[in-house]
Design a protein around this motif. Sequence first.
Motif, PDB file in Angstrom:
ATOM      1  N   ILE A 291      19.267  78.938 -34.977  1.00  0.00           N
ATOM      2  CA  ILE A 291      19.473  77.936 -33.925  1.00  0.00           C
ATOM      3  C   ILE A 291      18.206  77.901 -33.078  1.00  0.00           C
ATOM      4  CG2 ILE A 291      21.992  78.229 -33.935  1.00  0.00           C
ATOM      5  CD1 ILE A 291      21.773  79.851 -31.359  1.00  0.00           C
ATOM      6  N   VAL A 292      17.893  76.732 -32.532  1.00  0.00           N
ATOM      7  CA  VAL A 292      16.630  76.558 -31.819  1.00  0.00           C
ATOM      8  C   VAL A 292      16.894  75.898 -30.474  1.00  0.00           C
ATOM      9  CG1 VAL A 292      14.372  75.416 -31.870  1.00  0.00           C
ATOM     10  CG2 VAL A 292      15.329  76.339 -33.981  1.00  0.00           C
ATOM     11  N   GLN A 293      16.339  76.478 -29.413  1.00  0.00           N
ATOM     12  CA  GLN A 293      16.416  75.820 -28.099  1.00  0.00           C
ATOM     13  C   GLN A 293      15.044  75.241 -27.774  1.00  0.00           C
ATOM     14  OE1 GLN A 293      16.310  77.949 -24.411  1.00  0.00           O
ATOM     15  NE2 GLN A 293      18.040  76.805 -23.581  1.00  0.00           N
ATOM     16  N   ASN A 297       6.941  70.728 -29.251  1.00  0.00           N
ATOM     17  CA  ASN A 297       5.916  71.198 -30.186  1.00  0.00           C
ATOM     18  C   ASN A 297       6.351  72.487 -30.889  1.00  0.00           C
ATOM     19  OD1 ASN A 297       3.596  73.183 -30.665  1.00  0.00           O
ATOM     20  ND2 ASN A 297       2.547  71.230 -30.731  1.00  0.00           N
ATOM     21  N   VAL A 298       6.632  73.531 -30.116  1.00  0.00           N
ATOM     22  CA  VAL A 298       6.894  74.846 -30.718  1.00  0.00           C
ATOM     23  C   VAL A 298       8.215  74.832 -31.504  1.00  0.00           C
ATOM     24  CG1 VAL A 298       7.139  77.310 -30.268  1.00  0.00           C
ATOM     25  CG2 VAL A 298       5.633  75.943 -28.822  1.00  0.00           C
ATOM     26  N   GLY A 299       9.273  74.329 -30.872  1.00  0.00           N
ATOM     27  CA  GLY A 299      10.599  74.365 -31.495  1.00  0.00           C
ATOM     28  C   GLY A 299      10.678  73.537 -32.762  1.00  0.00           C
ATOM     29  N   SER A 300      10.118  72.331 -32.727  1.00  0.00           N
ATOM     30  CA  SER A 300      10.255  71.477 -33.908  1.00  0.00           C
ATOM     31  C   SER A 300       9.424  72.024 -35.072  1.00  0.00           C
ATOM     32  CB  SER A 300       9.894  70.022 -33.597  1.00  0.00           C
ATOM     33  OG  SER A 300       8.531  69.917 -33.328  1.00  0.00           O
ATOM     34  N   TRP A 301       8.228  72.569 -34.757  1.00  0.00           N
ATOM     35  CA  TRP A 301       7.425  73.143 -35.847  1.00  0.00           C
ATOM     36  C   TRP A 301       8.086  74.401 -36.416  1.00  0.00           C
ATOM     37  CZ3 TRP A 301       4.289  71.080 -39.042  1.00  0.00           C
ATOM     38  CH2 TRP A 301       3.480  70.009 -38.673  1.00  0.00           C
ATOM     39  N   ALA A 302       8.575  75.259 -35.531  1.00  0.00           N
ATOM     40  CA  ALA A 302       9.231  76.483 -36.019  1.00  0.00           C
ATOM     41  C   ALA A 302      10.419  76.098 -36.908  1.00  0.00           C
ATOM     42  CB  ALA A 302       9.686  77.347 -34.846  1.00  0.00           C
ATOM     43  N   ALA A 315      22.078  74.591 -35.170  1.00  0.00           N
ATOM     44  CA  ALA A 315      22.305  74.071 -33.809  1.00  0.00           C
ATOM     45  C   ALA A 315      20.981  73.961 -33.070  1.00  0.00           C
ATOM     46  CB  ALA A 315      23.265  74.969 -33.039  1.00  0.00           C
ATOM     47  N   VAL A 316      20.889  72.955 -32.215  1.00  0.00           N
ATOM     48  CA  VAL A 316      19.674  72.731 -31.430  1.00  0.00           C
ATOM     49  C   VAL A 316      20.079  72.309 -30.022  1.00  0.00           C
ATOM     50  CG1 VAL A 316      17.548  71.348 -31.213  1.00  0.00           C
ATOM     51  CG2 VAL A 316      18.413  71.910 -33.489  1.00  0.00           C
ATOM     52  N   GLU A 317      19.358  72.833 -29.027  1.00  0.00           N
ATOM     53  CA  GLU A 317      19.561  72.357 -27.660  1.00  0.00           C
ATOM     54  C   GLU A 317      18.209  71.934 -27.092  1.00  0.00           C
ATOM     55  OE1 GLU A 317      20.211  75.064 -24.240  1.00  0.00           O
ATOM     56  OE2 GLU A 317      22.006  73.887 -23.853  1.00  0.00           O
ATOM     57  N   ASP A 318      18.187  70.797 -26.429  1.00  0.00           N
ATOM     58  CA  ASP A 318      16.988  70.447 -25.662  1.00  0.00           C
ATOM     59  C   ASP A 318      17.432  69.913 -24.312  1.00  0.00           C
ATOM     60  OD1 ASP A 318      17.643  67.798 -25.967  1.00  0.00           O
ATOM     61  OD2 ASP A 318      15.856  67.244 -27.115  1.00  0.00           O
ATOM     62  N   VAL A 319      16.503  69.303 -23.572  1.00  0.00           N
ATOM     63  CA  VAL A 319      16.827  68.900 -22.212  1.00  0.00           C
ATOM     64  C   VAL A 319      17.889  67.789 -22.189  1.00  0.00           C
ATOM     65  CG1 VAL A 319      14.988  67.179 -21.964  1.00  0.00           C
ATOM     66  CG2 VAL A 319      15.735  68.493 -19.976  1.00  0.00           C
ATOM     67  N   PRO A 331      15.613  69.630 -40.206  1.00  0.00           N
ATOM     68  CA  PRO A 331      14.690  69.596 -39.058  1.00  0.00           C
ATOM     69  C   PRO A 331      13.687  68.447 -39.118  1.00  0.00           C
ATOM     70  CG  PRO A 331      14.409  71.634 -40.335  1.00  0.00           C
ATOM     71  CD  PRO A 331      15.526  70.887 -40.966  1.00  0.00           C
ATOM     72  N   ASP A 332      13.298  68.026 -40.332  1.00  0.00           N
ATOM     73  CA  ASP A 332      12.341  66.912 -40.427  1.00  0.00           C
ATOM     74  C   ASP A 332      12.997  65.614 -39.970  1.00  0.00           C
ATOM     75  OD1 ASP A 332       9.937  68.151 -41.501  1.00  0.00           O
ATOM     76  OD2 ASP A 332      11.193  68.613 -43.232  1.00  0.00           O
ATOM     77  N   ASP A 333      14.250  65.432 -40.407  1.00  0.00           N
ATOM     78  CA  ASP A 333      14.984  64.227 -40.017  1.00  0.00           C
ATOM     79  C   ASP A 333      15.227  64.230 -38.500  1.00  0.00           C
ATOM     80  OD1 ASP A 333      16.474  61.846 -40.917  1.00  0.00           O
ATOM     81  OD2 ASP A 333      18.175  62.919 -40.015  1.00  0.00           O
ATOM     82  N   LEU A 334      15.564  65.418 -37.967  1.00  0.00           N
ATOM     83  CA  LEU A 334      15.804  65.517 -36.523  1.00  0.00           C
ATOM     84  C   LEU A 334      14.501  65.252 -35.738  1.00  0.00           C
ATOM     85  CD1 LEU A 334      17.787  66.150 -34.209  1.00  0.00           C
ATOM     86  CD2 LEU A 334      17.130  68.556 -34.410  1.00  0.00           C
ATOM     87  N   ALA A 335      13.381  65.745 -36.278  1.00  0.00           N
ATOM     88  CA  ALA A 335      12.091  65.521 -35.595  1.00  0.00           C
ATOM     89  C   ALA A 335      11.787  64.025 -35.521  1.00  0.00           C
ATOM     90  CB  ALA A 335      10.978  66.274 -36.319  1.00  0.00           C
ATOM     91  N   ASP A 336      12.091  63.293 -36.599  1.00  0.00           N
ATOM     92  CA  ASP A 336      11.881  61.827 -36.578  1.00  0.00           C
ATOM     93  C   ASP A 336      12.778  61.187 -35.524  1.00  0.00           C
ATOM     94  OD1 ASP A 336      10.079  62.043 -38.598  1.00  0.00           O
ATOM     95  OD2 ASP A 336      11.481  61.494 -40.205  1.00  0.00           O
ATOM     96  N   TYR A 337      14.033  61.668 -35.459  1.00  0.00           N
ATOM     97  CA  TYR A 337      14.986  61.106 -34.488  1.00  0.00           C
ATOM     98  C   TYR A 337      14.507  61.373 -33.046  1.00  0.00           C
ATOM     99  CZ  TYR A 337      19.309  60.303 -31.926  1.00  0.00           C
ATOM    100  OH  TYR A 337      20.236  59.847 -31.018  1.00  0.00           O
TER     101      TYR A 337
END
Length: 492
Positions: A291-293, A297-302, A315-319, A331-337
Amino acid sequence: MKINNRRGKDKAGLIPIATTKDWKLLYFQHGRPGLEESIQSIGLCRHCELIDICAIPKPESGIWRCEYYKVLAKKKTNLYENVIKQLEKAEGIVHFDRDICKILAETMNELIVHFPVKMDDGNVKMLTGYRVQHNNSLGPFKGGLRFHPSVDIDEIRALATLMTWKSAITNIPFGGAKGGIQLDPADFSFGELEKITRRFTFALGNSIGPEYDIPAPDVNTNPQIMAWILDTYLSTVTPNERNRCIHAVTGKPIESGGSQGRNKATGQGVVFLIEIWAKDHGYNLKGASYIVQGFGNVGSWAARLMKKNGSMLIAVEDVTGAILNKDGIDPDDLADYVKEHGGVLDYPKAKPINHETFFNTKADIFIPCALENQITAETAELLNVKLVAEGANGPTDPEGDNVLQRRKIDVIPDILCNSGGVIVSYFEWLQNKRSEFWDLKEVDHKLHKMIVDAYVRVRDTAEKFKVDWRTAAQIVAVSRLEMVYKERGIFP
Ligand code: NAD
C-alpha cells in the motif's frame, strides 16, 4: 459539511464556521493586514487536540474547502524536535563527542525572505520563502525546495538536518539544506508559479550556488520549477560563468542538463532497498501486496517499479482521498488517472475508503511517500504490514516508531530509504561539472551500488549495537561527521 451561519462563539471564544463528521473549523480574526481577502482560522479535529492555525483565502463560492483543512489539520507535531530526539538517542548509545553533537544539533544558516509577486489580476502578493543550511562539512549544502502551506522554519530546519544525515550515510560529498515557500500551488496559475519561483531564486541570491548550496525538487516542485531556478540563477552571473554553473540546481529536465533516471530516482532507491530487504529476509516479492501513501513523484514511481517484481498494489491514499482494490490496482493506469484528475479520488477501478481503513489494510509492505508525522501511535497500531519503507521524510513520529518496534514491524528509515534522490542528484551534479552524459543503465547501476552499500552499513551497525534501524542509520551518519570534525578540529 454544515456551515454555521449564526456565528455564535463557542466556549473557547472561537466562532465555528463549518463542521464535518471529523473536523470542526473555527475562525478567530478577520482581515489581518495583508490578508484582507482571508480569515485567520483554526482547525480542530474531533479526535485529537489543536491542530493548525492558517490563513485561508475567503472562497468566492462561499463554500469552505474542507479537504484543504484536512491536509493541514493533522495533529501538528514538531518534526525538528523529533529529529533532535533521534540524534540524542544515537548519542546516548555511542557516546559521540559532546561538542560535535552540540554543533550538529544546530543549523548553520537560516534565511527567511519575504518577497512581492504581481499576480495575474494585477494585485501584488507578499510571499515567504525559507532556505536553511544545516551543515556543509562533507561538501556543498544540498537539499530540495518544497511548496506547501505547512512550510515553516521548523519544518525546513528538520528537513535540512535530515539531508545532512542522508549525504553522510550514502558517502556522497554533500552537506544538508532545505528550502520552501509557504503556499498552496493550487491557488496560483502556471505563470504566477513561474514568477514566484524566479523571484524567490533572486531573493536567495548568492546564498545558493553550484559549489555552495544546490536546490532540488521536493513536495509540489518538479523539473519545470528547477529549470526556472536555473535560468534565473544563470541570468545573475556573468556570461563567462554561465556554462560553468549548470550544476546550480539538480532535478532539471534532461534537455536543460538533467540526468537520466533523476525523476524516478527516489522511488527507484526505495524499491532497490525493498528488494535487498526481501533477499535478506528470504521473502518472495512476487505476489506480495503493498500500500502506498502519496502518489506524487516518489509514491507513483515506487508503486510502478514494485510492479516489475510481480508485487500487487492494493491501496493508495493521497491528499484527495484513499482507494482500495484487493484484486490489485495497476499503478501505471492509476498514474495516468492522477495526471488527468489531480488525485486518486473517484478512481473508477477501486472503491473509496477512509483514512483508518487505509492504514488498517492488510498488506506485506507499506510505502509512505507523502508528508511527515503520518505514522503516529494511533496509526501505527492500525498498520497490518511486515515492512514500512519510508519514501517520505519524517513520516513516523517517535511514538509511532515505538509502536512499530513493539509490534516488530521492520522499518527502512527515511534517511536511508529515500536517499536515491540525493544520490542521483549527485550524479547529475557530477555529469554537469564534467560535461558528461551517462545513460540510464549506468545511472541505475551506480545508484544500486551506492544505496545497497549504505543499506549494508546500516544493517551491520544495527547488529553491532543491537539497535533499531533508524537509530543505526543515525549512528552511521553521525560517526562519519564526527570523524571529519575530529580530523579538522574547530576553527580557530
Ligand atoms: P509530490 O508533491 O510529488 O507528492 C506528494 C504526494 O503526497 C501527493 O500525492 C499528495 O497528494 C500526497 N499528500 C500530501 N498531503 C497528504 C496527506 N495529508 N495525506 C495523504 N497524502 C498526502 O512530492 P514528492 O516529491 O513525491 O515527495 C513526497 C515525500 O518524499 C516528501 O516527504 C519528500 O520530502 C520526500 N522526498 C522526495 C524526494 C524527491 O526526489 N522528490 C526525495 C527524497 C524525499
